[in-house]
Design a protein around this motif. Structure first.
Motif, PDB file in Angstrom:
ATOM      1  N   THR A   1       4.390   8.635   9.380  1.00 28.08           N
ATOM      2  CA  THR A   1       4.439   9.825   8.996  1.00 28.08           C
ATOM      3  C   THR A   1       3.260  10.678   8.761  1.00 28.08           C
ATOM      4  OG1 THR A   1       4.154   9.055   6.784  1.00 28.08           O
ATOM      5  CG2 THR A   1       6.602   9.228   7.430  1.00 28.08           C
ATOM      6  N   HIS A   2       2.228  10.130   8.838  1.00 27.22           N
ATOM      7  CA  HIS A   2       1.007  10.732   8.832  1.00 27.22           C
ATOM      8  C   HIS A   2      -0.287   9.842   9.098  1.00 27.22           C
ATOM      9  CE1 HIS A   2       1.501   9.557   4.779  1.00 27.22           C
ATOM     10  NE2 HIS A   2       0.227   9.476   4.519  1.00 27.22           N
ATOM     11  N   TYR A   3      -1.566  10.320   9.177  1.00 22.61           N
ATOM     12  CA  TYR A   3      -2.604   9.284   9.628  1.00 22.61           C
ATOM     13  C   TYR A   3      -2.962   8.351   8.679  1.00 22.61           C
ATOM     14  CZ  TYR A   3      -6.336  12.135   7.447  1.00 22.61           C
ATOM     15  OH  TYR A   3      -7.043  12.162   6.567  1.00 22.61           O
TER      16      TYR A   3
ATOM     17  N   LEU B   1      -4.309   5.414   6.171  1.00 22.74           N
ATOM     18  CA  LEU B   1      -4.360   4.115   6.572  1.00 22.74           C
ATOM     19  C   LEU B   1      -3.082   3.359   5.953  1.00 22.74           C
ATOM     20  CD1 LEU B   1      -6.043   1.828   8.166  1.00 22.74           C
ATOM     21  CD2 LEU B   1      -6.932   1.342   5.917  1.00 22.74           C
ATOM     22  N   ASP B   2      -2.656   3.581   4.674  1.00 19.45           N
ATOM     23  CA  ASP B   2      -1.614   2.992   3.985  1.00 19.45           C
ATOM     24  C   ASP B   2      -0.388   3.066   4.439  1.00 19.45           C
ATOM     25  OD1 ASP B   2      -2.034   5.672   3.261  1.00 19.45           O
ATOM     26  OD2 ASP B   2      -0.825   5.284   1.252  1.00 19.45           O
ATOM     27  N   HIS B   3      -0.148   4.049   5.679  1.00 16.28           N
ATOM     28  CA  HIS B   3       0.975   4.104   6.392  1.00 16.28           C
ATOM     29  C   HIS B   3       0.643   3.631   7.783  1.00 16.28           C
ATOM     30  CE1 HIS B   3       2.879   6.472   2.999  1.00 16.28           C
ATOM     31  NE2 HIS B   3       1.683   6.735   2.753  1.00 16.28           N
ATOM     32  N   THR B   4      -0.443   3.492   8.311  1.00 14.45           N
ATOM     33  CA  THR B   4      -0.610   3.129   9.796  1.00 14.45           C
ATOM     34  C   THR B   4      -1.354   1.834   9.837  1.00 14.45           C
ATOM     35  OG1 THR B   4      -2.825   4.533   9.500  1.00 14.45           O
ATOM     36  CG2 THR B   4      -0.722   5.506  10.346  1.00 14.45           C
TER      37      THR B   4
ATOM     38  N   GLY C   1       7.184   8.398  -0.001  1.00 15.69           N
ATOM     39  CA  GLY C   1       5.782   7.636   0.595  1.00 15.69           C
ATOM     40  C   GLY C   1       5.337   6.614  -0.468  1.00 15.69           C
ATOM     41  N   HIS C   2       5.544   6.998  -1.800  1.00 13.40           N
ATOM     42  CA  HIS C   2       5.452   5.953  -2.856  1.00 13.40           C
ATOM     43  C   HIS C   2       6.006   6.277  -3.888  1.00 13.40           C
ATOM     44  CE1 HIS C   2       1.266   5.309  -1.121  1.00 13.40           C
ATOM     45  NE2 HIS C   2       1.528   6.317  -0.577  1.00 13.40           N
ATOM     46  N   GLY C   3       6.501   5.128  -4.687  1.00  9.79           N
ATOM     47  CA  GLY C   3       7.658   5.146  -5.619  1.00  9.79           C
ATOM     48  C   GLY C   3       8.958   4.899  -5.169  1.00  9.79           C
TER      49      GLY C   3
ATOM     50  N   GLY D   1       0.839  -1.323  -0.130  1.00  8.77           N
ATOM     51  CA  GLY D   1       0.100  -0.042  -0.080  1.00  8.77           C
ATOM     52  C   GLY D   1       0.806   1.391   0.069  1.00  8.77           C
ATOM     53  N   SER D   2       1.939   1.136   0.688  1.00  7.40           N
ATOM     54  CA  SER D   2       2.868   2.282   0.539  1.00  7.40           C
ATOM     55  C   SER D   2       4.433   1.970   0.852  1.00  7.40           C
ATOM     56  CB  SER D   2       2.546   3.299   1.623  1.00  7.40           C
ATOM     57  OG  SER D   2       2.808   2.940   2.968  1.00  7.40           O
ATOM     58  N   ASN D   3       5.223   2.736   0.969  1.00  7.90           N
ATOM     59  CA  ASN D   3       6.595   2.481   1.411  1.00  7.90           C
ATOM     60  C   ASN D   3       6.721   2.382   2.875  1.00  7.90           C
ATOM     61  OD1 ASN D   3       7.167   2.235  -1.377  1.00  7.90           O
ATOM     62  ND2 ASN D   3       8.190   4.594  -1.370  1.00  7.90           N
TER      63      ASN D   3
ATOM     64  N   GLY E   1       7.850  10.294   4.012  1.00 10.27           N
ATOM     65  CA  GLY E   1       6.691   9.942   3.976  1.00 10.27           C
ATOM     66  C   GLY E   1       5.782  10.625   2.688  1.00 10.27           C
ATOM     67  N   ASP E   2       4.557  10.919   2.714  1.00 11.63           N
ATOM     68  CA  ASP E   2       3.814  11.514   1.400  1.00 11.63           C
ATOM     69  C   ASP E   2       4.192  12.928   0.874  1.00 11.63           C
ATOM     70  OD1 ASP E   2       3.029   8.724   1.143  1.00 11.63           O
ATOM     71  OD2 ASP E   2       1.077   9.427   1.296  1.00 11.63           O
ATOM     72  N   MET E   3       5.045  13.474   1.717  1.00 15.91           N
ATOM     73  CA  MET E   3       5.626  14.823   1.134  1.00 15.91           C
ATOM     74  C   MET E   3       6.215  14.609  -0.282  1.00 15.91           C
ATOM     75  SD  MET E   3       4.234  16.821   3.644  1.00 15.91           S
ATOM     76  CE  MET E   3       4.988  17.922   2.410  1.00 15.91           C
ATOM     77  N   LEU E   4       6.886  13.418  -0.448  1.00 18.73           N
ATOM     78  CA  LEU E   4       7.262  13.199  -1.705  1.00 18.73           C
ATOM     79  C   LEU E   4       6.770  11.966  -2.287  1.00 18.73           C
ATOM     80  CD1 LEU E   4       9.630  13.832  -3.751  1.00 18.73           C
ATOM     81  CD2 LEU E   4      11.191  12.448  -2.410  1.00 18.73           C
ATOM     82  N   TRP E   5       6.348  11.985  -3.585  1.00 19.73           N
ATOM     83  CA  TRP E   5       6.114  10.857  -4.606  1.00 19.73           C
ATOM     84  C   TRP E   5       6.924  10.965  -5.568  1.00 19.73           C
ATOM     85  CZ3 TRP E   5       0.676   8.479  -3.880  1.00 19.73           C
ATOM     86  CH2 TRP E   5      -0.008   9.207  -2.616  1.00 19.73           C
ATOM     87  N   ARG E   6       7.255   9.648  -5.985  1.00 18.90           N
ATOM     88  CA  ARG E   6       8.375   9.601  -7.302  1.00 18.90           C
ATOM     89  C   ARG E   6       7.571   8.913  -8.267  1.00 18.90           C
ATOM     90  NH1 ARG E   6      11.814   6.124  -9.784  1.00 18.90           N
ATOM     91  NH2 ARG E   6      13.859   6.932 -10.509  1.00 18.90           N
TER      92      ARG E   6
HETATM   93 ZN   LIG Z   1       0.465   7.351   1.287  1.00 18.61          ZN
END
Ligand SMILES: [Zn+2]
Length: 316
Positions: free
Chosen positions: A95-97, A99-102, A234-236, A50-52, A194-199
């Motif tokens: 990194t944030h709330y 679901l894909d990270h918690t 967060g992703h990529g 779901g995420s990194n 976290g999801d502040m950066l997506w590649r």
């Molecule tokens: Zn995410």
């Protein structure tokens, strides 16, 4: 968002498939060493994690960054950590709330970790996650969200965690949800964003402010030794300073194109039809689905119109 939902639904139907004993080929993520004792766990091609996520091995323990979308993926991560080191897992920093990270936090807690998050996460975790799924919410997902463990330690300020002599800096950042943390390992020049950066993938703007996000992106580029830095998005895939600049350019392009479309009095589907092909042409190496493009345009349009709804911090 569609990927998140698809991944969530896939995981619900495949629950229990992954385990700590699974051979490496079956892990829902790819483990990549990005520094001495620093690992990125990059979501696999089927997006089952779901995420990194990632982790830092210090002198006397391990700090984990995020827990994927469910406990099966998180248990697989715990298994990999135990394979690499006998040191205890002491912390997981969300990194944030979202679901894909918690979603796997309970597995980290079961492994001995204290859950650390931004102070806003406690109020948003079991409430706002429902919004991510819109009309695709199911009773199962609802139940999982309602049962998420709340963080033990919360902050709205930067702070340092010492893993023995190893320094890990946790920083509050603005732009993505209003409750985001980044995790920096100075001795390895690694920043977990976290999801502040997506590649090369459009970011989820559902809770975001592109204006704030661009300022944080600038801070990433100007952090010390950024040319040598490794950024775990967060992703990529694992990213470099060049990817951070590319991401900033994407956000600027999105804002500029939506602004131009609005000036031409375009709305809704017509606005998306105007922006989408231009955005794709400017970023040919990105994966931009039609659904993602429509969401990007809708949320950017709302921000420019001043009607964007963002999560509101709750009182303690
Ligand atoms: Zn995410």
């Amino acid at each position: 968002m569609k990927r998140l939902i698809v991944a969530a639904l896939a995981m619900l139907s495949f629950g229990g498939a992954a385990s700590a004993q699974a051979p490496a080929a079956q892990l829902p993520f790819v483990l990549k060493q990005v520094g001495p004792g620093v690992y990125a766990a990059i979501d696999g091609p089927e997006h089952k994690a779901g995420s990194n996520a990632g982790f830092v091995i210090g002198d006397d323990g391990v700090l984990v960054v995020d827990s994927f979308i469910n406990v099966d993926a998180a248990r697989a991560l715990v298994g990999e950590i135990h394979r690499l080191t006998p040191k205890p897992i002491r912390y997981v920093v969300n990194t944030h709330y979202h679901l894909d990270h918690t979603g796997g936090d309970q597995a980290l807690r079961d492994a001995g970790a204290i859950i650390i998050a931004h102070k806003n996460v406690r109020g948003w975790l079991r409430v706002n996650n429902v919004n991510l799924f819109g009309d695709r919410i199911t009773p199962d997902i609802r139940a999982r969200i309602a049962a998420l463990p709340l963080p033990d330690v919360v902050t709205d300020k930067d702070f340092t965690v010492w893993l023995g002599s190893r320094k890990v800096v946790v920083q509050t950042v603005l732009g993505h949800t209003g409750g985001d943390l980044t995790i920096f390992v100075p001795d390895a020049h690694v920043l977990f964003t976290g999801d502040m950066l997506w590649r090369k993938i459009p970011p989820n703007l559902i809770d975001g402010s592109v204006r704030e996000w661009l300022a944080t992106d600038e801070d990433f580029i100007h952090m010390p030794d950024s040319a040598q830095a490794t950024y775990v998005p967060g992703h990529g895939d694992v990213a470099s300073e060049k990817d951070v600049r590319d991401f900033g350019t994407y956000l600027l392009d999105l804002r500029r194109l939506v602004t131009a479309g609005r000036q031409a009095k375009l709305k809704d589907d017509a606005l998306t039809a105007y922006v989408e092909p231009k955005l794709k042409a400017l970023h040919p190496d990105w994966t931009i689905s039609g659904r993602a493009a429509a969401a990007e345009v809708r949320f950017m349009d709302q921000e420019l119109a001043g009607t964007k709804r963002r999560p509101v911090p709750l009182q303690d």
